[in-house]
Design a protein around this motif. Sequence first.
Motif, PDB file in Angstrom:
ATOM      1  N   THR A   1     -14.020   6.019   8.714  1.00  0.00           N
ATOM      2  CA  THR A   1     -12.896   6.224   7.801  1.00  0.00           C
ATOM      3  C   THR A   1     -12.336   4.889   7.324  1.00  0.00           C
ATOM      4  O   THR A   1     -12.027   4.722   6.137  1.00  0.00           O
ATOM      5  CB  THR A   1     -11.780   7.027   8.492  1.00  0.00           C
ATOM      6  N   ILE A   2     -12.202   3.943   8.252  1.00  0.00           N
ATOM      7  CA  ILE A   2     -11.632   2.648   7.883  1.00  0.00           C
ATOM      8  C   ILE A   2     -12.698   1.661   7.429  1.00  0.00           C
ATOM      9  O   ILE A   2     -12.382   0.594   6.896  1.00  0.00           O
ATOM     10  CB  ILE A   2     -10.830   2.045   9.052  1.00  0.00           C
ATOM     11  N   GLY A   3     -13.978   1.992   7.655  1.00  0.00           N
ATOM     12  CA  GLY A   3     -15.074   1.167   7.162  1.00  0.00           C
ATOM     13  C   GLY A   3     -15.334  -0.095   7.963  1.00  0.00           C
ATOM     14  O   GLY A   3     -15.901  -1.054   7.431  1.00  0.00           O
TER      15      GLY A   3
ATOM     16  N   LEU B   1     -10.028  -3.907  19.134  1.00  0.00           N
ATOM     17  CA  LEU B   1     -10.629  -5.032  18.415  1.00  0.00           C
ATOM     18  C   LEU B   1     -11.294  -4.516  17.144  1.00  0.00           C
ATOM     19  O   LEU B   1     -11.969  -3.485  17.164  1.00  0.00           O
ATOM     20  CB  LEU B   1     -11.667  -5.744  19.277  1.00  0.00           C
ATOM     21  N   VAL B   2     -11.101  -5.246  16.062  1.00  0.00           N
ATOM     22  CA  VAL B   2     -11.675  -4.876  14.772  1.00  0.00           C
ATOM     23  C   VAL B   2     -12.635  -5.978  14.348  1.00  0.00           C
ATOM     24  O   VAL B   2     -12.268  -7.158  14.313  1.00  0.00           O
ATOM     25  CB  VAL B   2     -10.574  -4.704  13.700  1.00  0.00           C
ATOM     26  N   LEU B   3     -13.878  -5.600  14.041  1.00  0.00           N
ATOM     27  CA  LEU B   3     -14.865  -6.545  13.544  1.00  0.00           C
ATOM     28  C   LEU B   3     -14.896  -6.447  12.024  1.00  0.00           C
ATOM     29  O   LEU B   3     -14.943  -5.343  11.467  1.00  0.00           O
ATOM     30  CB  LEU B   3     -16.251  -6.242  14.112  1.00  0.00           C
ATOM     31  N   GLU B   4     -14.870  -7.577  11.357  1.00  0.00           N
ATOM     32  CA  GLU B   4     -14.782  -7.581   9.898  1.00  0.00           C
ATOM     33  C   GLU B   4     -16.115  -7.264   9.231  1.00  0.00           C
ATOM     34  O   GLU B   4     -16.161  -6.660   8.170  1.00  0.00           O
ATOM     35  CB  GLU B   4     -14.265  -8.938   9.415  1.00  0.00           C
ATOM     36  N   ASN B   5     -17.225  -7.688   9.853  1.00  0.00           N
ATOM     37  CA  ASN B   5     -18.545  -7.484   9.260  1.00  0.00           C
ATOM     38  C   ASN B   5     -19.029  -6.074   9.588  1.00  0.00           C
ATOM     39  O   ASN B   5     -19.250  -5.747  10.749  1.00  0.00           O
ATOM     40  CB  ASN B   5     -19.525  -8.513   9.802  1.00  0.00           C
ATOM     41  N   PRO B   6     -19.218  -5.207   8.589  1.00  0.00           N
ATOM     42  CA  PRO B   6     -19.589  -3.813   8.868  1.00  0.00           C
ATOM     43  C   PRO B   6     -20.958  -3.650   9.506  1.00  0.00           C
ATOM     44  O   PRO B   6     -21.277  -2.577  10.026  1.00  0.00           O
ATOM     45  CB  PRO B   6     -19.543  -3.149   7.489  1.00  0.00           C
ATOM     46  N   GLN B   7     -21.786  -4.689   9.465  1.00  0.00           N
ATOM     47  CA  GLN B   7     -23.112  -4.588  10.068  1.00  0.00           C
ATOM     48  C   GLN B   7     -23.147  -5.135  11.497  1.00  0.00           C
ATOM     49  O   GLN B   7     -24.191  -5.096  12.150  1.00  0.00           O
ATOM     50  CB  GLN B   7     -24.141  -5.310   9.197  1.00  0.00           C
ATOM     51  N   GLN B   8     -22.028  -5.616  11.980  1.00  0.00           N
ATOM     52  CA  GLN B   8     -21.977  -6.150  13.343  1.00  0.00           C
ATOM     53  C   GLN B   8     -21.411  -5.078  14.291  1.00  0.00           C
ATOM     54  O   GLN B   8     -20.280  -5.140  14.738  1.00  0.00           O
ATOM     55  CB  GLN B   8     -21.153  -7.431  13.375  1.00  0.00           C
ATOM     56  N   VAL B   9     -22.258  -4.100  14.593  1.00  0.00           N
ATOM     57  CA  VAL B   9     -21.869  -2.983  15.452  1.00  0.00           C
ATOM     58  C   VAL B   9     -22.198  -3.333  16.903  1.00  0.00           C
ATOM     59  O   VAL B   9     -23.291  -3.812  17.209  1.00  0.00           O
ATOM     60  CB  VAL B   9     -22.608  -1.703  15.036  1.00  0.00           C
ATOM     61  N   VAL B  10     -21.270  -3.111  17.791  1.00  0.00           N
ATOM     62  CA  VAL B  10     -21.494  -3.357  19.218  1.00  0.00           C
ATOM     63  C   VAL B  10     -21.522  -2.017  19.953  1.00  0.00           C
ATOM     64  O   VAL B  10     -21.160  -0.976  19.408  1.00  0.00           O
ATOM     65  CB  VAL B  10     -20.410  -4.284  19.805  1.00  0.00           C
ATOM     66  N   MET B  11     -21.961  -2.046  21.214  1.00  0.00           N
ATOM     67  CA  MET B  11     -22.230  -0.804  21.929  1.00  0.00           C
ATOM     68  C   MET B  11     -21.250  -0.505  23.062  1.00  0.00           C
ATOM     69  O   MET B  11     -21.159   0.607  23.536  1.00  0.00           O
ATOM     70  CB  MET B  11     -23.646  -0.861  22.530  1.00  0.00           C
ATOM     71  N   GLY B  12     -20.513  -1.523  23.541  1.00  0.00           N
ATOM     72  CA  GLY B  12     -19.654  -1.345  24.706  1.00  0.00           C
ATOM     73  C   GLY B  12     -20.200  -2.093  25.905  1.00  0.00           C
ATOM     74  O   GLY B  12     -21.414  -2.264  26.062  1.00  0.00           O
ATOM     75  N   LYS B  13     -19.299  -2.612  26.739  1.00  0.00           N
ATOM     76  CA  LYS B  13     -19.570  -3.380  27.950  1.00  0.00           C
ATOM     77  C   LYS B  13     -19.878  -4.844  27.692  1.00  0.00           C
ATOM     78  O   LYS B  13     -20.047  -5.615  28.639  1.00  0.00           O
ATOM     79  CB  LYS B  13     -20.702  -2.764  28.784  1.00  0.00           C
TER      80      LYS B  13
ATOM     81  N   ALA C   1     -13.913 -11.097  16.003  1.00  0.00           N
ATOM     82  CA  ALA C   1     -13.086  -9.890  15.972  1.00  0.00           C
ATOM     83  C   ALA C   1     -11.633 -10.308  16.104  1.00  0.00           C
ATOM     84  O   ALA C   1     -11.325 -11.403  16.577  1.00  0.00           O
ATOM     85  CB  ALA C   1     -13.474  -8.941  17.107  1.00  0.00           C
ATOM     86  N   ILE C   2     -10.743  -9.437  15.687  1.00  0.00           N
ATOM     87  CA  ILE C   2      -9.316  -9.696  15.864  1.00  0.00           C
ATOM     88  C   ILE C   2      -8.681  -8.515  16.594  1.00  0.00           C
ATOM     89  O   ILE C   2      -9.160  -7.385  16.504  1.00  0.00           O
ATOM     90  CB  ILE C   2      -8.582  -9.941  14.524  1.00  0.00           C
ATOM     91  N   VAL C   3      -7.620  -8.801  17.317  1.00  0.00           N
ATOM     92  CA  VAL C   3      -6.853  -7.733  17.938  1.00  0.00           C
ATOM     93  C   VAL C   3      -6.108  -6.993  16.838  1.00  0.00           C
ATOM     94  O   VAL C   3      -5.336  -7.595  16.081  1.00  0.00           O
ATOM     95  CB  VAL C   3      -5.864  -8.286  18.982  1.00  0.00           C
ATOM     96  N   GLY C   4      -6.382  -5.699  16.705  1.00  0.00           N
ATOM     97  CA  GLY C   4      -5.807  -4.921  15.613  1.00  0.00           C
ATOM     98  C   GLY C   4      -4.761  -3.937  16.082  1.00  0.00           C
ATOM     99  O   GLY C   4      -4.464  -3.807  17.273  1.00  0.00           O
ATOM    100  N   GLN C   5      -4.201  -3.248  15.135  1.00  0.00           N
ATOM    101  CA  GLN C   5      -3.225  -2.196  15.430  1.00  0.00           C
ATOM    102  C   GLN C   5      -3.897  -1.102  16.236  1.00  0.00           C
ATOM    103  O   GLN C   5      -5.046  -0.754  16.007  1.00  0.00           O
ATOM    104  CB  GLN C   5      -2.676  -1.628  14.117  1.00  0.00           C
TER     105      GLN C   5
END
Length: 807
Positions: free
Chosen positions: A758-760, A725-737, A790-794
Motif C-alpha cells: 500500500t505504501i510502496g 524501519l522503512v527502506l527507501e529502495n523498493p527492490q531492497q527487500v529483507v526477510m527478517g532476523k 533504512a530509517i526509523v519510521g512512524q
Amino acid sequence: MPKIVIIGAGIVGCSLADELTERGYCDVVVLEKGPLWKPGGSTSHAPGVVFQANGSRTMAQFARQTVEKLYSIQHNGEPCFLKVGSLEIATTPERLAELHRRAGLAQSAGINARVIPPDEALKLHPLLVPDKLLGALYVPDDGIARAILADEVMGERAISRGARFVSDCEVLAIDQSEGRVTGVQTTQGSFPADIIVSCAGIWGPKIGAMVGMSKALQPLAHQLCYTAPMPELATYTTEAELPVLRHQGSDLYFKQRGQSLAVGWYGHKPLPVKAENILPGEPAGLMPSQVPFTPEHWKGAMELSAEVIPALKQAEIVESMNGLFSFTVDNFPLMGEWAGLKGFWVAEAVWVTHGCGVARAMAEWIVNGHPTLAVHECDVNRFETHQLGALHIEERGAQNFVEVYDLLHPLQPMESPRPIRTTGFYPRQQELGGFFLEAAGYERPQWYEANAGLLARYDCPPRDAWSSKFWSPIIGAEARAVREGVGLFDITTLKRIEVTGKGALEFLERMTTGNLHKKPGAITYCLLLNESGGILSDITVMRRGERDFFIGVNSNIDIHYLRQAAPDTVQVRDITAGTVGLGLFGPKAREVAQRLTPDDLGNEALGYFRLKSTYLGHVPVMLCRLSYVGELGYEIYTTADLALKLWDTLWQAGQQYGLIAAGRGAFNSMRLEKGYRSYGTDMNSEHNPHEAGLSFAVRKGGGYIGAEAFQAIDPAALSRRLVCLVLENPQQVVMGKEPVMHQGKVVGYLTSAYFGYTIGKPLAYAWVPAALSTQGTGLTIRYFDQDYPAIVGQDPQYDPQMTRLKS
C-alpha cells in the motif's frame, strides 16, 4: 526445598545439577544407568565440535552460553573448551551467499562472525585446497567441547554443594499420585521426588513411555571416523590447534585430534533406531550409544573429503563408529514441564553445542518460574497431536537428518507427509490455484493463481532471487485489491479455545492483562505475562456470555499454560479442530456481510471490537468486528462441518463487490503496514510491553500475573525498543532476523519484514537501542553482503488514526 531427581548424567544432566545447586536447590539426585563420568550416552562419544551460528536466536544464545561456561572451567588444569575457532567453507557461489546470510544471523545474535577470503582461510587451516575455496565463515570463539571432562567438573561441583550422583542405576518406573510425580523406581531402589527432570537423551522416549508421554524425538545413527596420524599434521603437538571445519555442501565436518583428523558424515541415508532397542554392550566394545559401523554407508565420504582436504586421499581410517543422537520433528530441543504430569520435566534432544545453555534455562525455569531467554520454540508442550505419532516422528526426524546441512529457505515447507490437515475450504482454494505452505500441519494458501489477472492493474516491484522464493507478485496485487475492495482470508490456523464455568472471568483477569469486566459481546486484546513482566503471549478474548469466553491464542503452549492454572470450576477446551475461521476484510466487507443477514451490521450496532452471534445465509456464525490487516472487516467463525457452505455463501454474495480470495502473503504485508505484532517473531518473553509498544494492552491497577514487575518498569528509561524501519529502495527487500547496523556496528536485529504494497516501500520491525529509536534515525540492515539504508519510521505506517478499522 523440592526434592529433584535428574535422569541422566550427560552434558545436560551434569550441567543442570551444577546450575540448580549453584542456585541453592541442593536436594538433587542424579541417576545414571552407566558409569560416571563416561556413561555411554551421546555425550560420551560426541566429537564436541561447537558451531554457535544458528537461524534461531535462542539456540545461538544457548550455544554462546555453553562456550562461555565450558571455557571458564578446567579439569585438573586442563581446559574444558578448546577455543580454536571454526570455518564453514564455500566451494560454490550459492554456498558463499549462504555464508554471508549465516554471518548476519550470527552477528544479530551477538556472535563474532565474519566471512573471510580464501587466503585468510588457508592461513587458519593450511590443509584446505586453495583452488576450490571461494570463502569461509569464521567464528573465532567456536571450538571443541571436552564434554566428558566438563561433566566431571560440573558433577563434582554439584556434589560439593550437596547433590548425589548414583551410577549403574537404571530407571524402571515413575511413581505418581493425583497428577503429580512422587518418585522414581530404579534397580537401586526408590527415590522420592517432587520434580523429575528427564535428561535421558536418546533414551528419552523410553522414559516418556513410563508416564504415557509421546516424545517427538527420534534417535538416529551418524557416522564418524578418525584417521591414523597424518604426516601433514606432524608439526602439531597439542590436541587441537586447527579450527573445526564444516563443508556443508558435501555433508561433512572435520576436527583435529592431535596428528589425526576426525571426519563426520551426514551424506548417508538416515539410520533410525528405536529407543527401547538401545542396549549396552551389544556388540562388546561399543558404548550403548554406538551401533556397529556400516561401511556401505560410508561410501563417498572420503572422496568428497579429499576434494577439500587433499591429504585425506592417503589417510587411513583407524576408528569408526555409528553414533546415536537425537533429532526432533522440528529440530528444536524438548524443554520444560510436560502438561500431562505435574513435576515431570524434560531436557532432551540437546546436542553438546547447546547443553550448558539449555541447562541454565532449565534451572531458571524450575527456580524462578521462567527462563531469562525465550524458549517457546523449545517448549515440550508445543506439538500438535499429529506430530506425536510414531510414524510422523520417525519420518520427520529422518528428513531433518537429511537436511541438516542443506541450504534451506526460511519459508521452505516440509514436502512429506503432506497434506496432513486441510480445512473445509481446501477444495475451493485448490480450484483457485492456491499455492500452499504448511502451518501447524494445515495447508495454508500464500497466494492464488486465479488472481494473476490483477497484475494488469497493480504493478509490483521485483525481488532478488532469494527473497522471491515461495513468493509471487500476485501477493502484492492481492494486498492492494483488498485495500480497495474486499478479500477472503483463511484464518483457521489460529488456535481457538473456550474458557467457561463459574469463576471464568476472575480466572482470566488474573491470567491476562486485559480489562475483561465488559458486557457480553466485547472483544479485548490482552497479554499473558510472566512474573518478571515478560510477554508469554498475546491473545484475543471474546466474551460470549457471563461465563463463556472464546479466545484466540498463539499455540498449544498457551492452552496448556491456561489449562494447568485453571481452578476446578473453570474449563479450558481446545476447539480448534472443530471450528474454522474466515477473515472478510476490506472497505466493502460490511456490504458483503450485510447482504447475508437481517441483523444490523452498521457501526453503531456492531462497533469495532464487538461480536455478534448471527447467521450468514444458512450458516450460524460468530461475527467478530476486528481485523488483523488494518481494514474494516470481520473474523467469522463456525463449526468445521459448515466450512464449505460458509465459503460458498460469502463467495457468491461478494462477487458483485469484486471479492477475491487472498493468501497469507498479502495478510503479512498488510498487518506489517498496520504495525500489528506477531508473537514469537516480533516479541517474546525476553521483552516487556513497554519495549514492544504494547503497554496499551495492560490495564491499570494490578491483579494479574506480572503486574508488580510491569509497574516497576519506567517507560522513560528503557534500554531498547521495537521500531518500524522503512527502506527507501523498493527492490531492497529483507526477510527478517538480519542484523541492524549503526556506524558500522551491530546494534540490533530484525523481526518481521515484508514489502508494504500500500505504501510502496519495504518494511521491517527491529529491536534497537532506545537511543536509536527516534523517528528519522538512519540505520542500515545487513542483507547477505549488502548494507541497505533504512530509517526509523512512524509506527504504524498505515492508518495510524484507525479510521478505516472503525469506519
